[in-house]
Design an enzyme around this catalytic site. Structure first.
Site, PDB file in Angstrom:
ATOM      1  CG  HIS A 190      -2.205  -0.918   0.660  1.00  0.00           C
ATOM      2  ND1 HIS A 190      -2.409  -2.175   1.169  1.00  0.00           N
ATOM      3  CD2 HIS A 190      -3.121  -0.750  -0.319  1.00  0.00           C
ATOM      4  CE1 HIS A 190      -3.433  -2.721   0.541  1.00  0.00           C
ATOM      5  NE2 HIS A 190      -3.891  -1.882  -0.363  1.00  0.00           N
TER       6      HIS A 190
ATOM      7  CD  GLU B   8      -9.389 -10.019  -6.851  1.00  0.00           C
ATOM      8  OE1 GLU B   8      -8.346  -9.370  -6.676  1.00  0.00           O
ATOM      9  OE2 GLU B   8     -10.471  -9.695  -6.330  1.00  0.00           O
TER      10      GLU B   8
HETATM   11  C1  PEP Z   1      -5.720  -7.011  -7.830  1.00  0.00           C
HETATM   12  O1  PEP Z   1      -5.738  -7.964  -7.067  1.00  0.00           O
HETATM   13  O2  PEP Z   1      -5.065  -7.009  -8.903  1.00  0.00           O
HETATM   14  C2  PEP Z   1      -6.443  -5.769  -7.501  1.00  0.00           C
HETATM   15  C3  PEP Z   1      -6.562  -4.801  -8.382  1.00  0.00           C
HETATM   16  O3  PEP Z   1      -6.982  -5.647  -6.273  1.00  0.00           O
HETATM   17  P1  PEP Z   1      -6.186  -5.306  -4.922  1.00  0.00           P
HETATM   18  O4  PEP Z   1      -4.791  -4.860  -5.308  1.00  0.00           O
HETATM   19  O5  PEP Z   1      -6.978  -4.227  -4.256  1.00  0.00           O
HETATM   20  O6  PEP Z   1      -6.229  -6.606  -4.209  1.00  0.00           O
HETATM   21 MG    MG Z   2      -7.183  -8.080  -5.473  1.00  0.00          MG
END
Ligand code: PEP
Ligand code: MG
Length: 573
Positions: free
Chosen positions: A191, A433
């Protein structure tokens, strides 16, 4: 002495400034017997009020630079200081034991921390323990007369060096002064890295030893495009660097001219370039960078930056704000994706051995459906304010999709029965995903309006490599044929059913992957807003038919990521 350290290029750009080490001073406390307890209590009072003043200032700065939601992290810290129990108990310990203030305060806070930490199955209490630890550091630093490194008080140009940056650290960075940051740990999708891209600060993460190797104040050159940090550079290195930085600025100026253009390839094919956002405050950045939509609104920040579940009205206001600000351009709102690395202190989520494989996202929504229904109602009410696309995260099976859609339909019907306006043209889609969803995409495509491929998770699950663990970061291979084949299959499956396929994982903005994704037929690319213009520029130079042939070769002839890279090099991409 000059040396070069390498990490993961997490956010584009160049910076030349001295290092500012965000490392904590020694806060060890020793117990002493004192005679003047009144003086000790005065010092404690003083330390409390100074700490509070600091926290209020930090909160204000965070609010200015990052917005109200990010700033709320500090309200919990201020609340700890406002708790009369903490002060009164410390005062009693000082008086009864003739103990020095810092030792007494440590003893009392230890009791609170132990008590909260003992409530193992209550993450809210765990979070309170973390807040007390944080505040304790600040108060003890005042009592010991040492200064805590505080990113929000930086008032000259620096490059921040840290082991890692917590969301509250990043929330305090003022980009007028913090020209870049470099951390020991973290990956491209951690993050802090995502935050760096939205703040438009160059960043290198996972560089391993920067806090050990770099002395505070040393001159640094940070190249956020390659992940290289040059420590104590020679004049020659500075000159080369300044030249590269100037070229980068020139390129950026060229990209700027594409701001109001539609995205078209050399042969005129249109694809959509959208942005990933975390809060309504990110929308101006999307517009400034010429975004043609929002391809991923990560709503979990609404939940994470609060002390309780956001109400339906609070959510409605946030969604409405984004939809209205985007002025008829599409907005994909993802229902909450809590769990994995995203904790929610006030939700009693279980401690798990493998949180990334555990109770997260749609799994929570379907089990605790009141939370889900509240979010869906807010979304449905907001649907009349723009072009809404609702997206469910972490779908693994068709049944999950059907269950989620059934709940959505129930809530829609209830609102209609109550004469509440709901748009009739919003779309419903899912994130792809999880490999299980990718391989059954042909079936899923019959029951959705669109797919958005989440490569951050798709990659970690395909490679069985934790996206937070830099020991296995070599398996972060965006051009590995295994991932490319899954992506290709998903796009083709969507098209077969007349649906569109987008991508909102970090690969969508990876300049090296873009030609391949174009060749596979990806319809929408969603990325950090700051990557949009350079991607538009790149796409304008690519021929879609040529890229189709390139993708075919990559999919059919390549066995390794290196083979794919060699092929891209052959095409001079
Ligand atoms: C991902 O998993 O590619 C995605 C866009 O979601 P996050 O990064 O929020 O898990
Ligand atoms: Mg994700």
């Amino acid at each position: 002495m000059t040396k070069t350290l390498t990490g993961i290029a997490a956010s584009d750009g160049f910076a030349h400034a001295p290092a500012y080490k965000l490392v904590e001073p020694d806060l060890t406390v020793s117990k002493e017997k004192i005679d003047d307890t009144d003086a000790e209590i005065e010092s404690l009072k003083d330390a409390f009020s100074k700490s509070k003043e600091e926290l209020q200032a930090i909160r204000k700065k965070a609010e200015e630079s990052l917005g109200e939601e990010e700033a709320q992290v500090f309200d919990a810290h201020i609340m700890v200081l406002d708790d009369p129990d903490l002060f009164d108990q410390t005062k009693s310990v000082i008086e009864e034991n003739q103990m020095n203030a810092e030792a007494a305060f440590e003893q009392v806070t230890d009791n609170f921390i132990q008590m909260f930490e003992a409530m193992e199955d209550n993450p809210y209490m765990q979070e309170r323990a973390a807040d007390i630890k944080d505040v304790r550091k600040r108060v003890i630093a005042h009592l010991l007369n040492v200064t805590l490194p505080n990113p929000s008080t930086i008032d000259k140009e620096v490059i921040v060096i840290a082991e890692d940056l917590t969301p509250s650290d990043t929330a305090q960075l003022n980009k007028d002064y913090v020209k870049a940051f470099v951390t020991d740990i973290g990956g491209r999708t951690s993050h802090s890295a995502i935050m760096a891209r939205s703040l438009e600060i160059p960043a290198i993460v996972g560089a391993g030893v920067v806090t050990e190797e770099i002395v505070d104040g040393t001159e640094l050159l940070v190249d956020g495009t390659t992940g290289e940090v040059i420590v104590d550079p020679t004049d020659e290195q500075v000159a080369t660097f300044e030249k590269a930085a100037a070229e980068f600025e020139e390129l950026k100026a060229q990209w700027e001219t594409l701001k109001d253009e539609e995205t078209r390839t050399k042969d005129g094919k249109h694809v959509e370039l959208a942005a990933n956002i975390g809060t309504p405050k990110d929308v101006p950045g999307v517009i400034e960078n010429g975004g043609e939509g929002v391809g991923l609104y990560r709503t979990e920040f609404l939940y994470m930056d609060s002390n309780e579940l956001p109400t339906e009205d609070e959510q409605y206001e946030a969604y409405k704000k984004v939809l209205e600000a985007m002025d008829g351009k599409p907005v994909v709102v993802r229902t909450m994706d809590i769990g994995g690395d995203k904790e929610l202190p006030y939700l009693d989520l279980p401690d798990e051995m493998n949180p990334f494989l555990g109770y997260r996202a749609i799994r929570i929504s379907l089990e605790e459906d009141e939370i889900f229904r509240t979010q869906l109602r807010a979304l449905l009410r907001a649907s009349v304010h723009g072009k809404l696309r609702i997206m469910f995260p972490m779908i693994a099976t068709i049944q999950e999709l059907r269950d989620a859609k059934a709940i959505l339909e129930e809530e829609r019907q209830k609102l209609v029965d109550q004469d509440v306006d709901v748009a009739d043209d919003f779309q419903v889609g899912i994130m792809i995903e999880i490999p299980a969803a990718a391989v059954i995409a042909d079936q899923l495509a019959k029951e959705v309006d669109f797919f958005s491929i989440g490569t951050n998770d798709l990659m970690q699950y395909t490679m069985a490599a934790d996206r937070m663990n830099e020991r296995v970061s070599y398996l972060y291979q965006p051009y590995n044929p295994s991932l490319l084949r899954l992506i290709d299959f998903v796009i083709k499956a969507a098209h077969k059913e007349g649906k569109w396929a987008g991508m909102c994982g970090e690969v969508a903005g990876d300049q090296r992957a873009v030609p391949l994704l174009l060749g596979m037929g990806l319809d929408e690319f969603s990325m950090s807003a700051t990557s949009i213009l350079k991607t538009r520029s790149l796409l304008s130079k690519l021929d879609s038919k040529e890229m189709e042939a390139l993708a075919e070769k990559a999919l059919n002839d390549c066995g390794t990521q290196e083979d794919v890279i060699a092929l891209l090099d052959e095409y001079n991409l």
